[in-house]
Design an enzyme around this catalytic site. Sequence first.
Site, PDB file in Angstrom:
ATOM      1  N   PHE A  13     -16.219   4.424 -23.790  1.00 22.99           N
ATOM      2  CA  PHE A  13     -16.003   3.155 -24.588  1.00 22.99           C
ATOM      3  C   PHE A  13     -16.824   3.400 -25.856  1.00 22.99           C
ATOM      4  CE2 PHE A  13     -17.454  -1.363 -25.978  1.00 22.99           C
ATOM      5  CZ  PHE A  13     -16.220  -1.715 -25.391  1.00 22.99           C
ATOM      6  N   ASP A  38     -23.253   3.570 -17.538  1.00 21.56           N
ATOM      7  CA  ASP A  38     -22.664   2.279 -18.185  1.00 21.56           C
ATOM      8  C   ASP A  38     -21.953   1.644 -17.212  1.00 21.56           C
ATOM      9  OD1 ASP A  38     -21.489   0.337 -19.207  1.00 21.56           O
ATOM     10  OD2 ASP A  38     -21.206   1.305 -21.270  1.00 21.56           O
ATOM     11  N   TYR A  73     -21.273 -10.644 -19.072  1.00 22.31           N
ATOM     12  CA  TYR A  73     -20.257 -11.669 -19.657  1.00 22.31           C
ATOM     13  C   TYR A  73     -19.107 -10.921 -19.132  1.00 22.31           C
ATOM     14  CZ  TYR A  73     -19.966  -7.873 -23.339  1.00 22.31           C
ATOM     15  OH  TYR A  73     -19.840  -6.615 -24.058  1.00 22.31           O
ATOM     16  N   LYS A  74     -18.512  -9.906 -18.304  1.00 18.90           N
ATOM     17  CA  LYS A  74     -17.379  -9.499 -17.815  1.00 18.90           C
ATOM     18  C   LYS A  74     -17.313 -10.091 -16.443  1.00 18.90           C
ATOM     19  CE  LYS A  74     -16.988  -5.908 -21.031  1.00 18.90           C
ATOM     20  NZ  LYS A  74     -17.288  -4.496 -21.431  1.00 18.90           N
ATOM     21  N   ARG A 133      -3.454  -4.485 -19.776  1.00 20.37           N
ATOM     22  CA  ARG A 133      -4.714  -4.570 -18.661  1.00 20.37           C
ATOM     23  C   ARG A 133      -4.599  -5.794 -17.845  1.00 20.37           C
ATOM     24  NH1 ARG A 133     -10.714  -3.243 -20.893  1.00 20.37           N
ATOM     25  NH2 ARG A 133     -10.268  -5.375 -21.543  1.00 20.37           N
TER      26      ARG A 133
HETATM   27  C1  LIG Z   1     -17.802  -4.286 -22.605  1.00 23.35           C
HETATM   28  C2  LIG Z   1     -18.505  -2.656 -22.799  1.00 23.35           C
HETATM   29  C3  LIG Z   1     -19.644  -2.640 -23.596  1.00 23.35           C
HETATM   30  C4  LIG Z   1     -20.138  -3.569 -24.561  1.00 23.35           C
HETATM   31  O1  LIG Z   1     -21.158  -3.380 -25.294  1.00 23.35           O
HETATM   32  P1  LIG Z   1     -21.962  -4.682 -25.930  1.00 23.35           P
HETATM   33  O2  LIG Z   1     -23.125  -4.015 -26.639  1.00 23.35           O
HETATM   34  O3  LIG Z   1     -22.117  -5.651 -24.959  1.00 23.35           O
HETATM   35  O4  LIG Z   1     -21.162  -5.208 -27.113  1.00 23.35           O
HETATM   36  C5  LIG Z   1     -20.090  -1.324 -23.778  1.00 23.35           C
HETATM   37  N1  LIG Z   1     -19.808  -0.276 -22.803  1.00 23.35           N
HETATM   38  C6  LIG Z   1     -18.677  -0.518 -22.062  1.00 23.35           C
HETATM   39  C7  LIG Z   1     -18.186   0.559 -21.048  1.00 23.35           C
HETATM   40  C8  LIG Z   1     -18.239  -1.700 -22.090  1.00 23.35           C
HETATM   41  O5  LIG Z   1     -16.910  -1.984 -20.973  1.00 23.35           O
END
Ligand SMILES: *Cc1c(COP(=O)(O)O)cnc(C)c1O
Length: 393
Positions: free
Chosen positions: A102, A179, A204-205, A353
Site C-alpha cells: 500500500f 499490515d 474503518y474497513k 474491486r
Molecule cells: C487502508 C490502508 C491503509 C490506510 O492507512 P491510514 O493511515 O489509515 O490512512 C494502510 N495500509 C493498507 C494496507 C491499507 O489498506
Amino acid sequence: MRDDRELIYLDGNSLGPLPVRSQARIAEVVDQDWGVGLVRSWKNWVGLPRQAGDMLAEHLLGAARGQVLVADSVTVNLYKLASAALDAQRGRDVIITDDDNFPTDRYVLQGIAAQRGCELRLLHSDIDEGLSAHTLAEALDDRVALVSLSHVAYRSGALVNMAELTDLVHRAGALTIWDLCHAVGSVPVELDAATADLAVGCTYKYVNAGPGSPAFLYVREELQNRLRQPIWGWFGQRDQFSMGPRYDPAPGIDAFATGTPQVIGTVAVEEGTRLLGEAGIDRLRAKSMALTSYLIGLADEWLTPHGFVLASPRAGQRRGGHVSLRHTEAFRISQALIREKVIGDYRTPGRLRLAPAPITTSFSDVWDALEKLRQIAADKSYDDLPTEPSVVT
Ligand SMILES: *Cc1c(COP(=O)(O)O)cnc(C)c1O
C-alpha cells in the site's frame, strides 16, 4: 443498507457500513458521557484504547491480552513501530517491503530509510497474485533489520501465509511488521501462533468503525520492553498525571500510546469488533470464501466474454475478502455500476474491486451485482461517462 434496500454495497473494504448498535452507542457517548458527564467521563475513557485493543486481539487477531492498543492512524503506527524495530536492530541497515505494498506503507518506509541512511529493498510482487515466499527468501541476508508486508494485498486481495513468511524472516534474524488493514475482520489472523513481532491495521474497513476511526498496533509481549517508540507522548508515560519532569515510558503495550485518544472512534471500534466477534471470524471467513468463489464463477461465465479478466488469486485459501476484475474500461464500468446502485470501487491500473463482506452481503446480492455488470458491459452503457477518475476513487 440503511434507508435504501436496493443498494448493494461491495465496498466495505474501503469504508465499512454503519452497524445499528454503533449508532446507538456513539449517540450515548455523545449525549451522556460528553454532553452530561463532561470531563468527569475521562475516568471511563482512559482505559478504552486497551479495552478495544483486547477485544480486537481476542476476536480478530489471535493474540493474548495486553499486546494490542487502539491509537493514531495506520500511517503513524507504522512509523512508530518501524522506527522502534530499527533502533532495536543495531548493526543491521536494510528494510524490506514489496513494490505492490500500500502506498502509505512504502512512503513511510522510504522516509525512515532516508532519515537513517538505511537501504530500502523493494521486492517485486505480482500485482494479481501477490508476493512469493521465494522472492522474499532470496532477498534476506544478515543486513536485513526489518520486513514490512501486507497480509492481504489491497488491490488483488492476495493473501500470504503469515506464519511461513515470518519464519523465513526470523531465520535471517530480522523482525516483521504486518499490515493487517485488508485482513482484520475478513480473514482469521493468528498473530501469536505465527510469532509475528509487530502489526498495524485500520478499523474503518471490515471492522466497520467509521470514517477516520483510530488504527491499532500489536507488539509481541516479549518485545514490549525492548522496543522504544519514537514519539514520547504523555499518554505513553508511566504515572501520567504526576506530570513528571522527564519521559519514563509505561511498562508494556501502554508505552506505544502517544497523545489523547479519540474516544468516539474507539467506542465504534469496540462495537464493530463485538459484532464480528458474535458472528465469529471462522464462520465469516467460510461465508466469505463461498461468496468470492461464487462471484468468480459468475464472472467466468458472464463477464469473461465481455473482456473481464480475473485479477485475484483463483484459489480460495490464497484470497482475502475481495475480488478484482481487470477490464480496459474498468473505471467507467465502476461508475456505471454505482448508477445501478451497486457500489464497488476502482483501483488503478484498470481494476474493479468487489468486496462482498460476509457480515452484510447475501449470495443474491452477488448474483444481482454480477447481472448488472454483465448488462453494463454488454450494452456499453458506460459510454456517456467521463474516462477520468475524480479525486477520491
Ligand atoms: C487502508 C490502508 C491503509 C490506510 O492507512 P491510514 O493511515 O489509515 O490512512 C494502510 N495500509 C493498507 C494496507 C491499507 O489498506
